[in-house]
Design a protein around this motif. Structure first.
Motif, PDB file in Angstrom:
ATOM      1  N   ALA A  68       0.877  -1.049  -0.040  1.00 28.62           N
ATOM      2  CA  ALA A  68       0.166   0.092  -0.180  1.00 28.62           C
ATOM      3  C   ALA A  68       0.752   1.334  -0.103  1.00 28.62           C
ATOM      4  O   ALA A  68       2.070   1.173   0.307  1.00 28.62           O
ATOM      5  N   PHE A  69       0.173   2.499  -0.442  1.00 30.74           N
ATOM      6  CA  PHE A  69       0.761   3.725  -0.349  1.00 30.74           C
ATOM      7  C   PHE A  69       1.322   3.755   1.218  1.00 30.74           C
ATOM      8  O   PHE A  69       0.507   3.681   2.441  1.00 30.74           O
ATOM      9  N   GLU A  70       2.608   4.282   1.372  1.00 31.63           N
ATOM     10  CA  GLU A  70       3.279   4.476   2.650  1.00 31.63           C
ATOM     11  C   GLU A  70       3.529   2.957   3.504  1.00 31.63           C
ATOM     12  O   GLU A  70       3.629   3.159   4.726  1.00 31.63           O
ATOM     13  N   GLY A  71       3.617   1.954   2.701  1.00 32.28           N
ATOM     14  CA  GLY A  71       3.631   0.611   3.363  1.00 32.28           C
ATOM     15  C   GLY A  71       5.006   0.307   3.663  1.00 32.28           C
ATOM     16  O   GLY A  71       5.749   1.139   3.367  1.00 32.28           O
ATOM     17  N   ARG A  72       5.316  -0.656   4.520  1.00 31.44           N
ATOM     18  CA  ARG A  72       6.323  -1.235   4.908  1.00 31.44           C
ATOM     19  C   ARG A  72       6.785  -2.629   4.671  1.00 31.44           C
ATOM     20  O   ARG A  72       5.950  -3.428   5.073  1.00 31.44           O
ATOM     21  N   ILE A  73       7.913  -2.917   3.999  1.00 32.79           N
ATOM     22  CA  ILE A  73       8.345  -4.103   3.687  1.00 32.79           C
ATOM     23  C   ILE A  73       9.553  -4.597   4.536  1.00 32.79           C
ATOM     24  O   ILE A  73      10.514  -3.897   4.530  1.00 32.79           O
ATOM     25  N   VAL A  74       9.318  -5.457   5.685  1.00 37.82           N
ATOM     26  CA  VAL A  74      10.231  -5.658   6.573  1.00 37.82           C
ATOM     27  C   VAL A  74      11.285  -7.126   6.147  1.00 37.82           C
ATOM     28  O   VAL A  74      10.570  -8.017   5.851  1.00 37.82           O
ATOM     29  N   VAL A  75      12.399  -6.836   5.510  1.00 37.40           N
ATOM     30  CA  VAL A  75      13.272  -7.941   5.215  1.00 37.40           C
ATOM     31  C   VAL A  75      13.878  -8.740   6.206  1.00 37.40           C
ATOM     32  O   VAL A  75      14.760  -8.149   7.030  1.00 37.40           O
ATOM     33  N   VAL A  76      13.231 -10.077   6.501  1.00 38.59           N
ATOM     34  CA  VAL A  76      13.965 -10.554   7.770  1.00 38.59           C
ATOM     35  C   VAL A  76      14.749 -11.947   7.433  1.00 38.59           C
ATOM     36  O   VAL A  76      15.780 -12.172   8.197  1.00 38.59           O
ATOM     37  N   GLY A  77      14.790 -12.333   6.314  1.00 37.00           N
ATOM     38  CA  GLY A  77      15.884 -13.438   5.763  1.00 37.00           C
ATOM     39  C   GLY A  77      15.677 -13.845   4.503  1.00 37.00           C
ATOM     40  O   GLY A  77      14.615 -13.062   3.651  1.00 37.00           O
ATOM     41  N   PHE A  78      16.146 -14.777   4.031  1.00 34.01           N
ATOM     42  CA  PHE A  78      16.122 -15.134   2.626  1.00 34.01           C
ATOM     43  C   PHE A  78      16.254 -16.673   2.337  1.00 34.01           C
ATOM     44  O   PHE A  78      17.047 -17.303   1.796  1.00 34.01           O
ATOM     45  N   ALA A  79      15.110 -17.351   3.384  1.00 25.14           N
ATOM     46  CA  ALA A  79      14.993 -18.707   3.314  1.00 25.14           C
ATOM     47  C   ALA A  79      14.568 -19.333   2.118  1.00 25.14           C
ATOM     48  O   ALA A  79      15.080 -20.588   1.740  1.00 25.14           O
ATOM     49  N   GLY A  80      14.177 -18.680   0.861  1.00 22.42           N
ATOM     50  CA  GLY A  80      13.917 -19.185  -0.523  1.00 22.42           C
ATOM     51  C   GLY A  80      15.244 -19.443  -1.190  1.00 22.42           C
ATOM     52  O   GLY A  80      15.205 -19.860  -2.233  1.00 22.42           O
ATOM     53  N   GLY A  81      16.460 -18.740  -0.550  1.00 24.55           N
ATOM     54  CA  GLY A  81      17.671 -18.948  -1.069  1.00 24.55           C
ATOM     55  C   GLY A  81      17.981 -17.820  -2.191  1.00 24.55           C
ATOM     56  O   GLY A  81      19.410 -17.827  -2.780  1.00 24.55           O
ATOM     57  N   THR A  82      17.102 -16.782  -2.567  1.00 25.23           N
ATOM     58  CA  THR A  82      17.550 -15.841  -3.431  1.00 25.23           C
ATOM     59  C   THR A  82      17.513 -14.257  -2.918  1.00 25.23           C
ATOM     60  O   THR A  82      16.587 -14.174  -2.216  1.00 25.23           O
ATOM     61  N   ILE A  83      18.680 -13.729  -2.811  1.00 24.04           N
ATOM     62  CA  ILE A  83      18.296 -12.424  -2.471  1.00 24.04           C
ATOM     63  C   ILE A  83      17.950 -11.395  -3.108  1.00 24.04           C
ATOM     64  O   ILE A  83      18.886 -11.244  -4.330  1.00 24.04           O
ATOM     65  N   PRO A  84      17.242 -10.709  -3.280  1.00 20.21           N
ATOM     66  CA  PRO A  84      16.650  -9.771  -4.231  1.00 20.21           C
ATOM     67  C   PRO A  84      17.517  -8.629  -4.175  1.00 20.21           C
ATOM     68  O   PRO A  84      18.235  -8.070  -3.319  1.00 20.21           O
ATOM     69  N   ALA A  85      17.542  -8.144  -5.441  1.00 19.19           N
ATOM     70  CA  ALA A  85      18.107  -6.826  -5.869  1.00 19.19           C
ATOM     71  C   ALA A  85      17.254  -5.644  -6.057  1.00 19.19           C
ATOM     72  O   ALA A  85      16.837  -5.661  -7.627  1.00 19.19           O
ATOM     73  N   PRO A  86      16.560  -5.058  -5.360  1.00 20.13           N
ATOM     74  CA  PRO A  86      15.310  -4.398  -5.704  1.00 20.13           C
ATOM     75  C   PRO A  86      15.532  -3.271  -6.577  1.00 20.13           C
ATOM     76  O   PRO A  86      16.453  -2.393  -6.171  1.00 20.13           O
ATOM     77  N   PRO A  87      14.797  -2.854  -7.409  1.00 21.04           N
ATOM     78  CA  PRO A  87      15.020  -1.398  -8.289  1.00 21.04           C
ATOM     79  C   PRO A  87      14.286  -0.250  -7.274  1.00 21.04           C
ATOM     80  O   PRO A  87      13.082  -0.252  -7.050  1.00 21.04           O
ATOM     81  N   LEU A  88      15.214   0.518  -6.568  1.00 24.49           N
ATOM     82  CA  LEU A  88      14.855   1.581  -5.894  1.00 24.49           C
ATOM     83  C   LEU A  88      13.852   2.494  -6.343  1.00 24.49           C
ATOM     84  O   LEU A  88      13.135   3.193  -5.566  1.00 24.49           O
ATOM     85  N   ASN A  89      13.820   2.715  -7.968  1.00 22.88           N
ATOM     86  CA  ASN A  89      12.883   3.654  -8.275  1.00 22.88           C
ATOM     87  C   ASN A  89      11.543   3.304  -8.171  1.00 22.88           C
ATOM     88  O   ASN A  89      10.703   4.008  -7.953  1.00 22.88           O
ATOM     89  N   HIS A  90      11.219   1.911  -7.972  1.00 26.53           N
ATOM     90  CA  HIS A  90      10.062   1.353  -7.866  1.00 26.53           C
ATOM     91  C   HIS A  90       9.606   1.859  -6.408  1.00 26.53           C
ATOM     92  O   HIS A  90       8.173   2.234  -6.201  1.00 26.53           O
ATOM     93  N   ALA A  91      10.445   1.725  -5.314  1.00 32.61           N
ATOM     94  CA  ALA A  91      10.026   2.130  -3.949  1.00 32.61           C
ATOM     95  C   ALA A  91       9.786   3.555  -3.998  1.00 32.61           C
ATOM     96  O   ALA A  91       8.849   4.130  -3.280  1.00 32.61           O
ATOM     97  N   LEU A  92      10.352   4.493  -4.733  1.00 32.11           N
ATOM     98  CA  LEU A  92      10.239   5.948  -4.852  1.00 32.11           C
ATOM     99  C   LEU A  92       9.115   6.149  -5.329  1.00 32.11           C
ATOM    100  O   LEU A  92       8.143   6.980  -4.877  1.00 32.11           O
TER     101      LEU A  92
END
Length: 328
Positions: free
Chosen positions: A232-256
């Motif tokens: 959501a607008f002004e939502g918060r994603i808390v990254v706790v771990g990477f149990a799936g085995g893949t560490i994301p490389a997020p495009p920060l323009n999307h967060a902006l």
């Protein structure tokens, strides 16, 4: 004493050997505890593999979370602690998967009277992680909606309960029908089986297109990528771990563009930088446990001889809730 030892790094079935070794002796500021129960954690698998952030010298005893009875104390520790039941993290390399383990006295907390040994052993890491992620990092408010990935897993199951206790609406994502049922029983308001449906579409429909306020993500990979599409607008994603085995490389323009926050949580840092906050969280969590609001989901109770098989299953993502090792 009997103890599982990592003799060489690798998968649990190759790395671990059940050995007879001398019991450790408590040093200054330490407790010697007779282990009553051990809660298995994904970091135990990583310790076997040599992939954890802490790499004890070989050989060592893994096991990062326990419930035990204090049998002796080191210099500088109150003798009154002998005989008390405590929970917390052992002091590696004398880990929990043994008949006796060492703990730093300052990091050993009283076990809740409302929980048995298996439940108490599983009460520390997962619930502290969930508490700090949702309250300290995300600032969760009553009435908000939380998306919990791996909602039937060890830390995810704790996050479901902590979020519900805070007055949130919880959407849980799981992999499989059995785990979906477990997440419902934990209190999730809506459960999505990712093997049968797309959680992004379900979340958008359930929230009227608005999205969720908070994402609790111990998985990474596709779970994280999908979360960015239903935050959501002004939502918060808390990254706790990477149990799936893949560490994301997020495009920060999307967060902006979407105006959401990406927050990291390394709970172990609080033990060093702000130990008072860990103690305060423990007190609040014990209060909730004593009220019956939260309780660890123990799916299996095994003996010390079942550790290798259980860690192998855990490492493959095949467990539900927590697996507890009980010692006589």
């Amino acid at each position: 004493m009997k103890a599982w030892q990592v003799l060489a790094h690798g998968e649990p079935e190759k790395a671990l050997s059940l050995s007879e070794i001398p019991a450790p002796e408590p040093g200054p500021g330490q407790l010697l505890v007779r282990v009553r129960a051990v809660a298995l954690n994904f970091p135990d698998v990583m310790l076997c593999r040599g992939e954890y952030q802490i790499r004890p010298e070989l050989p060592f005893t893994p096991g990062v979370e326990l419930c035990g009875e204090v049998t002796a104390v080191g210099d500088g520790v109150d003798q009154a602690r002998v005989g008390t039941r405590v929970i917390g993290n052992p002091a590696l390399p004398a880990g929990a998967l043994a008949e006796y383990a060492l703990m730093n006295a300052a990091e050993a907390f009283g076990a809740p009277d409302s929980l048995d040994d298996a439940q108490a052993a599983a009460f520390h890491i997962a619930y502290q992680t969930a508490w700090f992620a949702l309250h300290r990092r995300a600032g969760l408010k009553p009435g908000e909606t939380v998306l919990v990935h791996a909602a039937a897993g060890g830390v995810g199951s704790a996050a479901v309960q902590v979020a519900k206790a805070a007055g949130a609406t919880v959407i849980g994502v799981v992999g499989g029908a059995q785990k979906a049922q477990a997440a419902r029983e934990l209190g999730a308001d809506l459960v999505v089986d990712r093997t049968a449906e797309d959680f992004i579409g379900v979340v958008k429909q359930a929230t009227g297109g608005r999205g969720v306020d908070v994402v609790f993500d111990p998985v990474g990979g596709a779970a994280y990528a999908g979360s960015t599409k239903c935050i959501a607008f002004e939502g918060r994603i808390v990254v706790v771990g990477f149990a799936g085995g893949t560490i994301p490389a997020p495009p920060l323009n999307h967060a902006l563009v979407k105006n959401y926050s990406i927050l990291g949580l390394h709970w172990g840092l609080y033990k060093v930088r702000d130990p008072a906050s860990v103690a305060a969280a423990h007190e609040e969590l014990v209060r909730l446990a004593d009220q019956g609001v939260i309780k660890p989901l123990i799916s299996d109770r095994i003996g010390l001889d079942g550790v290798v098989e259980a860690l192998t299953t855990l490492g493959a993502g095949g467990t539900t809730g927590r697996v507890a090792v009980l010692l006589p």
